[in-house]
Motif scaffolding. Sequence first.
Motif, PDB file in Angstrom:
ATOM      1  N   PRO A 236     -32.324 -24.843  46.203  1.00  0.00           N
ATOM      2  CA  PRO A 236     -32.072 -24.588  47.618  1.00  0.00           C
ATOM      3  C   PRO A 236     -33.349 -24.228  48.376  1.00  0.00           C
ATOM      4  CG  PRO A 236     -31.432 -22.679  46.320  1.00  0.00           C
ATOM      5  CD  PRO A 236     -31.897 -23.724  45.340  1.00  0.00           C
ATOM      6  N   PHE A 237     -34.447 -24.020  47.655  1.00  0.00           N
ATOM      7  CA  PHE A 237     -35.700 -23.592  48.298  1.00  0.00           C
ATOM      8  C   PHE A 237     -36.675 -24.765  48.406  1.00  0.00           C
ATOM      9  CE2 PHE A 237     -34.077 -20.128  45.597  1.00  0.00           C
ATOM     10  CZ  PHE A 237     -33.776 -19.182  46.573  1.00  0.00           C
ATOM     11  N   SER A 238     -37.412 -24.850  49.506  1.00  0.00           N
ATOM     12  CA  SER A 238     -38.387 -25.938  49.614  1.00  0.00           C
ATOM     13  C   SER A 238     -39.631 -25.631  48.780  1.00  0.00           C
ATOM     14  CB  SER A 238     -38.752 -26.212  51.067  1.00  0.00           C
ATOM     15  OG  SER A 238     -39.274 -25.048  51.653  1.00  0.00           O
ATOM     16  N   LEU A 239     -39.878 -24.343  48.488  1.00  0.00           N
ATOM     17  CA  LEU A 239     -41.131 -23.997  47.801  1.00  0.00           C
ATOM     18  C   LEU A 239     -40.964 -23.693  46.310  1.00  0.00           C
ATOM     19  CD1 LEU A 239     -42.809 -21.808  50.594  1.00  0.00           C
ATOM     20  CD2 LEU A 239     -43.179 -24.234  50.067  1.00  0.00           C
ATOM     21  N   LEU A 340     -34.511 -43.367  39.349  1.00  0.00           N
ATOM     22  CA  LEU A 340     -34.782 -43.053  40.747  1.00  0.00           C
ATOM     23  C   LEU A 340     -34.885 -41.545  40.948  1.00  0.00           C
ATOM     24  CD1 LEU A 340     -35.022 -45.721  42.119  1.00  0.00           C
ATOM     25  CD2 LEU A 340     -32.997 -45.895  40.700  1.00  0.00           C
ATOM     26  N   TRP A 341     -34.007 -40.801  40.263  1.00  0.00           N
ATOM     27  CA  TRP A 341     -34.144 -39.343  40.155  1.00  0.00           C
ATOM     28  C   TRP A 341     -33.314 -38.842  38.994  1.00  0.00           C
ATOM     29  CZ3 TRP A 341     -31.922 -40.721  45.174  1.00  0.00           C
ATOM     30  CH2 TRP A 341     -30.519 -40.616  45.233  1.00  0.00           C
ATOM     31  N   GLY A 342     -33.684 -37.680  38.483  1.00  0.00           N
ATOM     32  CA  GLY A 342     -32.905 -37.062  37.412  1.00  0.00           C
ATOM     33  C   GLY A 342     -33.681 -36.952  36.124  1.00  0.00           C
ATOM     34  N   GLU A 343     -32.937 -36.908  35.016  1.00  0.00           N
ATOM     35  CA  GLU A 343     -33.520 -36.740  33.690  1.00  0.00           C
ATOM     36  C   GLU A 343     -34.540 -37.841  33.396  1.00  0.00           C
ATOM     37  OE1 GLU A 343     -31.573 -34.271  31.675  1.00  0.00           O
ATOM     38  OE2 GLU A 343     -33.398 -34.267  30.458  1.00  0.00           O
ATOM     39  N   ASN A 344     -35.708 -37.446  32.919  1.00  0.00           N
ATOM     40  CA  ASN A 344     -36.798 -38.403  32.626  1.00  0.00           C
ATOM     41  C   ASN A 344     -37.277 -39.178  33.849  1.00  0.00           C
ATOM     42  OD1 ASN A 344     -36.695 -37.769  29.848  1.00  0.00           O
ATOM     43  ND2 ASN A 344     -34.931 -39.129  29.624  1.00  0.00           N
ATOM     44  N   SER A 347     -37.695 -35.401  40.222  1.00  0.00           N
ATOM     45  CA  SER A 347     -36.568 -34.558  40.622  1.00  0.00           C
ATOM     46  C   SER A 347     -35.975 -35.123  41.908  1.00  0.00           C
ATOM     47  CB  SER A 347     -37.034 -33.117  40.855  1.00  0.00           C
ATOM     48  OG  SER A 347     -37.843 -33.050  42.008  1.00  0.00           O
ATOM     49  N   VAL A 348     -34.678 -34.921  42.078  1.00  0.00           N
ATOM     50  CA  VAL A 348     -34.035 -35.388  43.312  1.00  0.00           C
ATOM     51  C   VAL A 348     -34.686 -34.707  44.509  1.00  0.00           C
ATOM     52  CG1 VAL A 348     -32.143 -33.669  43.345  1.00  0.00           C
ATOM     53  CG2 VAL A 348     -31.796 -35.943  44.349  1.00  0.00           C
ATOM     54  N   ASP A 349     -35.159 -33.482  44.300  1.00  0.00           N
ATOM     55  CA  ASP A 349     -35.789 -32.756  45.403  1.00  0.00           C
ATOM     56  C   ASP A 349     -37.116 -33.395  45.811  1.00  0.00           C
ATOM     57  OD1 ASP A 349     -33.684 -30.890  45.533  1.00  0.00           O
ATOM     58  OD2 ASP A 349     -34.575 -29.688  43.940  1.00  0.00           O
ATOM     59  N   SER A 350     -37.862 -33.962  44.846  1.00  0.00           N
ATOM     60  CA  SER A 350     -39.142 -34.580  45.212  1.00  0.00           C
ATOM     61  C   SER A 350     -38.901 -35.887  45.970  1.00  0.00           C
ATOM     62  CB  SER A 350     -40.019 -34.811  43.973  1.00  0.00           C
ATOM     63  OG  SER A 350     -39.416 -35.746  43.100  1.00  0.00           O
ATOM     64  N   VAL A 351     -37.864 -36.620  45.590  1.00  0.00           N
ATOM     65  CA  VAL A 351     -37.530 -37.842  46.324  1.00  0.00           C
ATOM     66  C   VAL A 351     -37.037 -37.472  47.730  1.00  0.00           C
ATOM     67  CG1 VAL A 351     -36.016 -39.874  46.371  1.00  0.00           C
ATOM     68  CG2 VAL A 351     -36.973 -39.072  44.197  1.00  0.00           C
ATOM     69  N   ALA A 352     -36.244 -36.412  47.802  1.00  0.00           N
ATOM     70  CA  ALA A 352     -35.731 -35.961  49.101  1.00  0.00           C
ATOM     71  C   ALA A 352     -36.881 -35.522  50.005  1.00  0.00           C
ATOM     72  CB  ALA A 352     -34.742 -34.815  48.902  1.00  0.00           C
ATOM     73  N   GLN A 353     -37.802 -34.768  49.433  1.00  0.00           N
ATOM     74  CA  GLN A 353     -38.918 -34.279  50.239  1.00  0.00           C
ATOM     75  C   GLN A 353     -39.730 -35.452  50.798  1.00  0.00           C
ATOM     76  OE1 GLN A 353     -41.501 -31.505  48.197  1.00  0.00           O
ATOM     77  NE2 GLN A 353     -41.735 -30.365  50.116  1.00  0.00           N
ATOM     78  N   GLY A 356     -37.896 -36.965  53.767  1.00  0.00           N
ATOM     79  CA  GLY A 356     -37.562 -36.109  54.910  1.00  0.00           C
ATOM     80  C   GLY A 356     -36.148 -35.590  54.894  1.00  0.00           C
ATOM     81  N   THR A 357     -35.579 -35.409  53.680  1.00  0.00           N
ATOM     82  CA  THR A 357     -34.234 -34.838  53.629  1.00  0.00           C
ATOM     83  C   THR A 357     -34.162 -33.857  52.469  1.00  0.00           C
ATOM     84  OG1 THR A 357     -31.872 -35.334  53.564  1.00  0.00           O
ATOM     85  CG2 THR A 357     -33.303 -36.792  52.278  1.00  0.00           C
ATOM     86  N   LEU A 358     -32.945 -33.535  52.042  1.00  0.00           N
ATOM     87  CA  LEU A 358     -32.727 -32.533  50.998  1.00  0.00           C
ATOM     88  C   LEU A 358     -32.024 -33.157  49.803  1.00  0.00           C
ATOM     89  CD1 LEU A 358     -31.273 -29.687  53.231  1.00  0.00           C
ATOM     90  CD2 LEU A 358     -33.590 -29.842  52.300  1.00  0.00           C
ATOM     91  N   GLY A 359     -32.206 -32.562  48.648  1.00  0.00           N
ATOM     92  CA  GLY A 359     -31.483 -32.993  47.455  1.00  0.00           C
ATOM     93  C   GLY A 359     -29.982 -33.042  47.697  1.00  0.00           C
ATOM     94  N   TYR A 360     -29.455 -32.093  48.479  1.00  0.00           N
ATOM     95  CA  TYR A 360     -28.025 -32.050  48.805  1.00  0.00           C
ATOM     96  C   TYR A 360     -27.551 -33.430  49.287  1.00  0.00           C
ATOM     97  CZ  TYR A 360     -28.249 -26.867  49.569  1.00  0.00           C
ATOM     98  OH  TYR A 360     -28.394 -25.521  49.455  1.00  0.00           O
ATOM     99  N   GLU A 361     -28.299 -33.967  50.267  1.00  0.00           N
ATOM    100  CA  GLU A 361     -27.849 -35.206  50.902  1.00  0.00           C
ATOM    101  C   GLU A 361     -27.897 -36.369  49.909  1.00  0.00           C
ATOM    102  OE1 GLU A 361     -30.138 -36.613  54.253  1.00  0.00           O
ATOM    103  OE2 GLU A 361     -28.499 -37.897  54.926  1.00  0.00           O
ATOM    104  N   LEU A 362     -28.956 -36.439  49.115  1.00  0.00           N
ATOM    105  CA  LEU A 362     -29.085 -37.559  48.183  1.00  0.00           C
ATOM    106  C   LEU A 362     -28.011 -37.505  47.103  1.00  0.00           C
ATOM    107  CD1 LEU A 362     -32.951 -37.934  47.776  1.00  0.00           C
ATOM    108  CD2 LEU A 362     -31.410 -38.833  49.530  1.00  0.00           C
ATOM    109  N   LEU A 363     -27.767 -36.306  46.559  1.00  0.00           N
ATOM    110  CA  LEU A 363     -26.793 -36.194  45.462  1.00  0.00           C
ATOM    111  C   LEU A 363     -25.409 -36.636  45.915  1.00  0.00           C
ATOM    112  CD1 LEU A 363     -27.804 -32.783  43.829  1.00  0.00           C
ATOM    113  CD2 LEU A 363     -28.227 -35.082  42.928  1.00  0.00           C
TER     114      LEU A 363
END
Length: 384
Positions: A236-239, A340-344, A347-353, A356-363
């Motif tokens: 939930p944190f950007s940092l 595209l994201w996930g295991e190996n 992270s979904v968060d790096s793709v989201a970042q 310009g969005t959040l892991g929440y939206e992508l998942l």
Amino acid sequence: MPRPISAIISIPALRHNLAVVANRLRDNYVSAGRARPYIWAVIKANAYGHGIAPAVQAFAQADGLAMLDLNEAVHCRKLGWTKPIMLLEGLFTPDDVELACRHDFTVVVHSSYQIDMLEVARLKRPLHIMVKLNTGMNRLGFSHADFPAAYQKVQALVEAGLFASVGAMTHFARADDNLAITMDQLRDFNSLTSDIADVISVCNSAGCLNDEILPYLPLAPEHWVRPGICLYGSSPFSLSSAESFGLRPAQTLQAQLISVQQVEAGKGIGYGHAYTASSSLRIGVVACGYADGYPRHAPSGTPVTVDGVATTLVGRVSMDMLMVDISHIKEAKVGSVVVLWGENGPSVDSVAQASGTLGYELLCAVAQRVPRVIQNTNEAIHEK
Ligand SMILES: *Cc1c(COP(=O)(O)O)cnc(C)c1O
């Protein structure tokens, strides 16, 4: 054969993430001489795109499930979930009330129309009620001025036998990035509820994981937290990364290369030629596009792995395909596995970042057409 793309849902990762949160809460609370709070595992939006059935299975150790869709809640009961289920937005029509009674749901009331509706409904079973206070999120909940009367009214209806219990809840707006504002929200919540509410619920994932907030959480006898995103292995944190909390990705979006192109220096790639090869490049074409839920705004440079090797997206994402640079991955060929994201993979968060969005939206945006593969342990079982 279907297109080579799937979303792999890991039951062990979901289970692990719940345990990480539970242990963290237990450690923090026990060291402060308090009991561990109860956990509502938040499984709204089809369990953040992971599917209700895998979530119900994986979160068996949670104390309750929270969501907002009535059909998803009923589905949980049909899957055999007998512990509490909370409807985060409450009920909207008298028909909802009937279903909520039949399935013994805990119901949020955030507006007076909901109390009025419940008061006149013929409840087949007394419902558990959580009255929501708006402490600064300014989305749902009674205002500071209106909350006491609303709470008293529900309390009176508990005494009259219409409701089984009442508690108080609120929602943080900035538990991920602003301690001062979160503390203001908590103070407001405590000032109105500490004398009257035995059951309270305040924390989303950011609240549960933020050690600075924990010591100030209310002391009510029954305290329920509501983690969502962290259970799915996204931060939930950007940092701070999910990994830094020991969380594991529970959803892996995986596809394959369906074609390989050699592109000469100076030539453009894909729609609009949004990327120009600065040298001769080997390009892999991946069976994943924005109609699968991959973000169309992901720019060239967004991380991806091919055969376990890190590389980047090049050019614009199309509806059903995207292109990646495989110049340095000599073994890569048609059929190579692309994460595209996930295991190996990233992270979904790096793709989201990058997008310009959040892991929440992508998942939760992974499309219906992408087959879910539920991973129980080592074996994978296909679910439609
Ligand atoms: C979505 C939601 C949560 C969970 O939030 P996360 O940031 O995913 O942990 C908790 N409470 C309410 C009311 C929500 O809507």
